[in-house]
Each structure stands twice: as C-alpha cells, then as structure tokens.
Design an enzyme around this catalytic site. Sequence first.
Site, mmCIF file in Angstrom:
data_model
loop_
_atom_site.group_PDB
_atom_site.id
_atom_site.type_symbol
_atom_site.label_atom_id
_atom_site.label_comp_id
_atom_site.label_asym_id
_atom_site.label_seq_id
_atom_site.Cartn_x
_atom_site.Cartn_y
_atom_site.Cartn_z
ATOM 1 N N GLU A 97 0.831 -1.208 0.000
ATOM 2 C CA GLU A 97 0.000 0.000 0.000
ATOM 3 C C GLU A 97 0.861 1.253 0.000
ATOM 4 O OE1 GLU A 97 -0.087 -2.561 2.075
ATOM 5 O OE2 GLU A 97 -2.120 -3.084 2.694
ATOM 6 N N CYS A 138 0.363 1.392 6.909
ATOM 7 C CA CYS A 138 -0.266 1.648 5.614
ATOM 8 C C CYS A 138 -1.530 2.491 5.772
ATOM 9 C CB CYS A 138 -0.568 0.324 4.917
ATOM 10 S SG CYS A 138 0.938 -0.547 4.426
HETATM 11 ZN ZN LIG Z 1 1.335 -2.262 5.777
#
Ligand SMILES: [Zn+2]
Length: 162
Positions: A57, A88
């Site tokens: 991500e 993330c």
């Molecule tokens: Zn992550």
Amino acid sequence: MEDMTERQLLETAVQLAETNAATGQRPFGAIIVLHGRIIAEGVNTALASGDPTEHAEVQAIRAACATLSTEDLSGAVVYTSCEPCVMCQATGVVTNVERMVFAASSAEAAEMGFPASSRATGMQGQWRKAAPTYVVRGDIPPTLAREPFAAWNARRTTGSVV
Ligand SMILES: [Zn+2]
C-alpha cells in the site's frame, strides 16, 4: 478500465500479490484508483530492499503521488490484497486517501503465516472503532483472497525460496 467492478479491482491487487510471491517476495499487492482509473500499483518489496516500510500500500501510494506530483490523493481508493497494517493506514490518512478496501483479513493472513504483533493488532482494533468505514473488506471470495499466501507457502515448502 473505467468499468472495473470492486471485485475486479480486488482481483487485480490479489494477482499482483500472487505474482510477487511467485518471485520470492512477500504476498502483498495494492492498487490506487482515482476517478475510476487505476493510477498506480505497488507490491511488498521489503525482502528485496531490506526496507521494512516497503509494504504494497505504501509503495502504491508513493507511486501515485510521484505520478500525480502531489501528496494529496483526495478521492483515491486503495484496493489491497490484504487488510492494511497501521503504517499503511496512516500513510493513506496523511495523503487523504478516501478509503481502503482489502481482500484477505489480518486474521486470514495470520492463519496463512503472516501474524501481526499484538501491539499492531491492538492499534488496528482501536483505529477500526475510531474510523469504522475507512478500511473495509471488499467483495471477494476468501479462497481467492488466500491465493497469494498459498503461492508463498507453496514456494517455501518446495524449497525454492530466494
Ligand atoms: Zn502495511
């Protein structure tokens, strides 16, 4: 590409994850969608680089920001092969990502050999309560969501680890 459904977008992220696992990298992939178009993708490259922040991500968000020459991804959605960790999620929040949609849950990832620490799991739970619609499970069968992990585990059990 404009007509891709949520299911197809998740499948794209899962395919990236599976391909990444097939090359010996960790089984995680993500894409960024803005105005119905995929503008960036990313895979986990932490093993290759030794940089533990190179989650799929984060890599996808970095690529999207570089492509658009901005740190503001307002309106963008992250589709990811696995429930995003707190790092993330935070990267999504600071870049104004609208929401994050995942295929496999953290619990499924743990079952398949990728457990999160108890502290990370605890934070994830608190964040979910604080923003219950920011990170959501998408419409994809659990068997499909588990395929990247299966590819990773198959590669390890056959001894063809990098
Ligand atoms: Zn992550």
